[in-house]
Scaffold this motif. Structure first.
Motif, PDB file in Angstrom:
ATOM      1  N   GLU A   9       0.814  -1.223   0.000  1.00 30.88           N
ATOM      2  CA  GLU A   9       0.000   0.000   0.000  1.00 30.88           C
ATOM      3  C   GLU A   9       0.843   1.265   0.000  1.00 30.88           C
ATOM      4  OE1 GLU A   9      -2.706  -0.054   3.287  1.00 30.88           O
ATOM      5  OE2 GLU A   9      -3.286  -2.144   2.921  1.00 30.88           O
ATOM      6  N   THR A  10       1.984   1.238   0.664  1.00 30.84           N
ATOM      7  CA  THR A  10       2.756   2.466   0.897  1.00 30.84           C
ATOM      8  C   THR A  10       4.006   2.595   0.042  1.00 30.84           C
ATOM      9  OG1 THR A  10       4.072   1.438   2.661  1.00 30.84           O
ATOM     10  CG2 THR A  10       1.978   2.480   3.281  1.00 30.84           C
ATOM     11  N   GLY A  11       4.451   1.506  -0.556  1.00 29.73           N
ATOM     12  CA  GLY A  11       5.705   1.551  -1.284  1.00 29.73           C
ATOM     13  C   GLY A  11       6.923   1.570  -0.388  1.00 29.73           C
ATOM     14  N   ALA A  12       6.733   1.226   0.869  1.00 24.95           N
ATOM     15  CA  ALA A  12       7.859   1.203   1.806  1.00 24.95           C
ATOM     16  C   ALA A  12       8.915   0.208   1.334  1.00 24.95           C
ATOM     17  CB  ALA A  12       7.376   0.825   3.207  1.00 24.95           C
ATOM     18  N   GLU A  13      10.164   0.560   1.592  1.00 23.35           N
ATOM     19  CA  GLU A  13      11.264  -0.310   1.198  1.00 23.35           C
ATOM     20  C   GLU A  13      12.021  -0.871   2.399  1.00 23.35           C
ATOM     21  OE1 GLU A  13      13.661   1.942  -1.494  1.00 23.35           O
ATOM     22  OE2 GLU A  13      12.194   1.809  -3.126  1.00 23.35           O
ATOM     23  N   ALA A  14      11.578  -0.523   3.594  1.00 24.92           N
ATOM     24  CA  ALA A  14      12.254  -1.002   4.801  1.00 24.92           C
ATOM     25  C   ALA A  14      11.236  -1.159   5.923  1.00 24.92           C
ATOM     26  CB  ALA A  14      13.358  -0.046   5.222  1.00 24.92           C
ATOM     27  N   VAL A  15      11.469  -2.166   6.757  1.00 30.30           N
ATOM     28  CA  VAL A  15      10.657  -2.380   7.953  1.00 30.30           C
ATOM     29  C   VAL A  15      11.621  -2.569   9.126  1.00 30.30           C
ATOM     30  CG1 VAL A  15       8.911  -3.807   9.089  1.00 30.30           C
ATOM     31  CG2 VAL A  15       8.844  -3.506   6.592  1.00 30.30           C
ATOM     32  N   TYR A  16      11.466  -1.733  10.148  1.00 24.90           N
ATOM     33  CA  TYR A  16      12.318  -1.791  11.334  1.00 24.90           C
ATOM     34  C   TYR A  16      11.463  -2.128  12.552  1.00 24.90           C
ATOM     35  CZ  TYR A  16      16.008   0.786   8.744  1.00 24.90           C
ATOM     36  OH  TYR A  16      16.965   1.188   7.840  1.00 24.90           O
ATOM     37  N   TRP A  17      12.093  -2.740  13.565  1.00 23.31           N
ATOM     38  CA  TRP A  17      11.413  -2.994  14.831  1.00 23.31           C
ATOM     39  C   TRP A  17      12.426  -3.213  15.949  1.00 23.31           C
ATOM     40  CZ3 TRP A  17      11.138  -6.593  10.753  1.00 23.31           C
ATOM     41  CH2 TRP A  17      11.798  -7.818  10.956  1.00 23.31           C
ATOM     42  N   VAL A  38       9.103 -13.291   9.819  1.00 19.17           N
ATOM     43  CA  VAL A  38       8.797 -12.006   9.185  1.00 19.17           C
ATOM     44  C   VAL A  38      10.025 -11.453   8.478  1.00 19.17           C
ATOM     45  CG1 VAL A  38       8.263  -9.586   9.676  1.00 19.17           C
ATOM     46  CG2 VAL A  38       6.904 -11.389  10.730  1.00 19.17           C
ATOM     47  N   LYS A  39      11.163 -11.487   9.146  1.00 20.02           N
ATOM     48  CA  LYS A  39      12.383 -10.936   8.549  1.00 20.02           C
ATOM     49  C   LYS A  39      12.760 -11.696   7.273  1.00 20.02           C
ATOM     50  CE  LYS A  39      15.695  -9.316  11.131  1.00 20.02           C
ATOM     51  NZ  LYS A  39      16.871  -9.174  12.051  1.00 20.02           N
ATOM     52  N   ALA A  40      12.665 -13.018   7.318  1.00 18.27           N
ATOM     53  CA  ALA A  40      13.010 -13.813   6.141  1.00 18.27           C
ATOM     54  C   ALA A  40      12.071 -13.507   4.977  1.00 18.27           C
ATOM     55  CB  ALA A  40      12.964 -15.303   6.489  1.00 18.27           C
ATOM     56  N   ALA A  41      10.774 -13.385   5.267  1.00 20.46           N
ATOM     57  CA  ALA A  41       9.796 -13.121   4.216  1.00 20.46           C
ATOM     58  C   ALA A  41      10.009 -11.749   3.594  1.00 20.46           C
ATOM     59  CB  ALA A  41       8.384 -13.239   4.776  1.00 20.46           C
ATOM     60  N   LEU A  42      10.276 -10.757   4.411  1.00 19.64           N
ATOM     61  CA  LEU A  42      10.480  -9.405   3.896  1.00 19.64           C
ATOM     62  C   LEU A  42      11.757  -9.316   3.062  1.00 19.64           C
ATOM     63  CD1 LEU A  42       9.445  -7.305   7.025  1.00 19.64           C
ATOM     64  CD2 LEU A  42       8.121  -7.653   4.926  1.00 19.64           C
ATOM     65  N   LYS A  43      12.813  -9.953   3.535  1.00 25.25           N
ATOM     66  CA  LYS A  43      14.068  -9.936   2.770  1.00 25.25           C
ATOM     67  C   LYS A  43      13.919 -10.658   1.442  1.00 25.25           C
ATOM     68  CE  LYS A  43      17.479  -9.250   6.434  1.00 25.25           C
ATOM     69  NZ  LYS A  43      18.690  -9.782   7.096  1.00 25.25           N
ATOM     70  N   GLU A  44      13.111 -11.707   1.451  1.00 24.55           N
ATOM     71  CA  GLU A  44      12.878 -12.448   0.206  1.00 24.55           C
ATOM     72  C   GLU A  44      12.201 -11.563  -0.841  1.00 24.55           C
ATOM     73  OE1 GLU A  44      10.448 -16.445  -1.145  1.00 24.55           O
ATOM     74  OE2 GLU A  44      11.270 -16.337   0.892  1.00 24.55           O
ATOM     75  N   GLY A  67      12.934  -8.505  -1.205  1.00 24.56           N
ATOM     76  CA  GLY A  67      13.882  -7.456  -1.548  1.00 24.56           C
ATOM     77  C   GLY A  67      13.829  -6.246  -0.640  1.00 24.56           C
ATOM     78  N   LEU A  68      13.192  -6.377   0.513  1.00 26.08           N
ATOM     79  CA  LEU A  68      13.060  -5.259   1.447  1.00 26.08           C
ATOM     80  C   LEU A  68      14.173  -5.286   2.490  1.00 26.08           C
ATOM     81  CD1 LEU A  68       9.246  -5.710   1.979  1.00 26.08           C
ATOM     82  CD2 LEU A  68      10.278  -3.786   0.790  1.00 26.08           C
ATOM     83  N   GLU A  69      14.440  -4.130   3.055  1.00 29.91           N
ATOM     84  CA  GLU A  69      15.356  -4.067   4.180  1.00 29.91           C
ATOM     85  C   GLU A  69      14.561  -4.347   5.447  1.00 29.91           C
ATOM     86  OE1 GLU A  69      18.361  -0.984   6.523  1.00 29.91           O
ATOM     87  OE2 GLU A  69      17.193  -0.275   4.806  1.00 29.91           O
ATOM     88  N   ALA A  70      14.924  -5.387   6.160  1.00 29.44           N
ATOM     89  CA  ALA A  70      14.239  -5.762   7.405  1.00 29.44           C
ATOM     90  C   ALA A  70      15.275  -5.825   8.510  1.00 29.44           C
ATOM     91  CB  ALA A  70      13.530  -7.097   7.249  1.00 29.44           C
ATOM     92  N   ARG A  71      15.137  -4.950   9.510  1.00 28.09           N
ATOM     93  CA  ARG A  71      16.155  -4.854  10.557  1.00 28.09           C
ATOM     94  C   ARG A  71      15.519  -4.806  11.936  1.00 28.09           C
ATOM     95  NH1 ARG A  71      20.030   0.085   9.771  1.00 28.09           N
ATOM     96  NH2 ARG A  71      20.999  -0.948  11.585  1.00 28.09           N
ATOM     97  N   SER A  72      16.138  -5.505  12.872  1.00 24.79           N
ATOM     98  CA  SER A  72      15.719  -5.429  14.268  1.00 24.79           C
ATOM     99  C   SER A  72      16.795  -4.695  15.060  1.00 24.79           C
ATOM    100  CB  SER A  72      15.488  -6.826  14.840  1.00 24.79           C
ATOM    101  OG  SER A  72      16.686  -7.585  14.808  1.00 24.79           O
ATOM    102  N   PHE A  73      16.372  -4.026  16.117  1.00 29.87           N
ATOM    103  CA  PHE A  73      17.258  -3.174  16.905  1.00 29.87           C
ATOM    104  C   PHE A  73      17.120  -3.498  18.392  1.00 29.87           C
ATOM    105  CE2 PHE A  73      16.575  -1.005  12.980  1.00 29.87           C
ATOM    106  CZ  PHE A  73      17.702  -0.231  12.732  1.00 29.87           C
TER     107      PHE A  73
END
Length: 471
Positions: free
Chosen positions: A85-93, A108-114, A116-122
């Motif tokens: 919906e948003t065109g976001a290219e990264a998801v952080y948490w 979730v991280k594996a699916a998002l990376k698959e 082509g998105l940047e998925a990072r935990s902090f």
């Protein structure tokens, strides 16, 4: 740049939020909270309190020129929909450390990376990541004291300021918080507990400042007296991430530099929470099974239908300290820490009831419920957890009350029966508990469900038999 989705969970704050700071540095941010199974499975009180925290946090985001998007459903599906919906290219948490959260977040991280998105935990929910604190042999710590010595002199990064937030060009649609009815299971108790709750980051920061200025000095000396305002009251805010543990750590360091006698002990309590997460991460059985596996043979009764358990749940055991503490929980959503130990000891020792029954009841009733701290606390008292004590500890609720409530203030605050003029808080208990219990303040206070000597002797006999069987 395309927006970054910031998936909030137990980190409902703007200050000292590494994931939020990184997302804001990247560009526009879309804050999101997902009502998934981890939220739906919360007990009545923590689910209500989570809802109240979300309400206040949404207002804080609005004041910062942003907003909180609410969605319901499995986290992976919701995030993938939002990305589309948003065109976001990264998801952080921010990271969580219980086994269910780790499994979900890994998927979730594996699916998002698959995709082509940047998925990072902090980091952010803890000061020390569980895998970063190791013994000299390279393993986990199993006893608190050496864990404390391992971390007490470590450098801890300074607290981060709240970042400026940039809104996306368009906002995705959000569900309405009221439609989630997160307080439904609390029934009439919600309005009672609400009088004693001040959710949100602003309240957390104000309370920490007040504690640091006025109560930290006497914290070690007075923290065990339940009628006094001597504790930090930070547990509820840590549970929902409305304040970071790093903020408490630095507050304690400043207090120590100012010569405040209780500052070091306050920092030790912050590290006790870290130790609970350290144990949960390395030995997840802490959450639902005896941490000391040889305790599987201990003769606890594991039946919630027992009359003694019912009396304990209702705060009508005939033991004033136990009953006052449970009633405090029903009225405020919290329970003083000294009282928690007495309440847990009475259930697991005098009543010989399995700690899991008490753990589950706290999970239902505490607004500051925390998976690691709750599990470790129950097992520490029960004897099945990490405890260096070389004996079977049985708290005496009468002598504990004499020592820590010598003038009876705590008892009168929470127990109405027998008082000519009961306090408002004592009467509030009857307004908070289920009507089906059929309780009223004009009832007689109950006789003890078990004699203290009888209960203690039974517990010690069971322990001796258990040790003999262990060889």
């Amino acid at each position: 740049m395309a927006p970054t989705i910031l998936w909030f969970r137990r980190d409902l704050r703007l200050h000292d939020h590494p994931a939020l700071t990184a997302a804001a540095a990247r560009g526009s941010v879309i804050p999101v909270f997902i009502h998934d199974d981890s939220v739906a499975s919360l007990g009545a009180a923590p689910r209500w309190r989570m809802g109240e925290g979300l309400r206040v946090f949404g207002e804080a985001l609005e004041a910062a020129g942003s907003r909180l998007i609410l969605r319901r459903g499995p986290a992976r599906e919701v995030l993938e929909e939002l990305v589309a919906e948003t065109g976001a290219e990264a998801v952080y948490w921010s990271r969580l450390y219980d086994p269910q959260a780790i499994e979900r977040d890994s998927r979730v991280k594996a699916a998002l990376k698959e995709r082509g998105l940047e998925a990072r935990s902090f980091p952010g929910h803890l000061i020390f990541e569980p895998w970063e604190v190791e013994t000299q042999q390279g393993g986990m710590y199993k006893v608190y004291s050496p864990y404390w010595r391992a971390v007490k002199d470590r450098e801890v990064a300074e607290v981060l300021s709240a970042p400026d937030l940039t809104a996306p060009g368009t906002w995705p649609e959000s569900e309405r918080l009221d439609d989630w009815a997160m307080g439904k299971a609390m029934r009439r108790g919600a309005s009672v507990v609400a009088e004693h709750s001040a959710p949100g980051e602003a309240s957390a920061r104000a309370k920490l400042a007040a504690f640091s200025a006025h109560r930290m000095e006497d914290y070690k000396a007075r923290r065990d007296f339940p009628a006094e305002e001597a504790t930090s009251e930070m547990s509820e805010y840590l549970t929902y991430g409305e304040i970071s543990p790093r903020q408490l750590w630095h507050s304690a360091l400043r207090g120590a530099a100012e010569g405040k006698a209780g500052a070091e002990h306050f920092r030790k309590e912050v590290v006790w929470r870290e130790f609970a997460y350290h144990l949960m991460y390395h030995t997840p059985r802490l959450l639902d099974a005896n941490w000391r596996e040889d305790w599987d043979g201990f003769a606890w009764r594991d039946d919630r239908r027992l009359a003694e358990v019912r009396a304990w749940e209702q705060g009508r055991t005939g033991m004033a300290f136990v009953d006052a503490a449970l009633r405090e929980m029903y009225v405020t959503g919290r329970m003083h820490n000294r009282a928690r130990m007495v309440v847990a000891s009475y259930l697991t020792k005098h009543l010989m009831v399995h700690w899991r029954i008490g753990q589950a009841w706290f999970e239902e009733c505490l607004t500051d419920w925390d998976p690691a701290s709750n599990a470790m606390g129950w097992q520490w008292v029960a004897g099945s957890g990490p405890d260096a004590a070389p004996y079977f500890r049985v708290f005496n609720p009468e002598t504990q009350l004499e020592k820590f409530d010598p003038d009876g203030t705590y008892r009168r605050r929470w127990i109405a029966e027998g008082q000519a003029r009961p306090t408002k808080t004592a009467l509030s208990y009857f307004e908070a508990v289920p009507e089906s219990w059929g309780l009223s303040p004009d009832m007689a206070y109950p006789e003890p469900v078990v004699g203290l000597s009888e209960g203690r002797e039974r517990a010690l006999a069971a322990y001796e038999s258990f040790k003999q069987e262990q060889g």
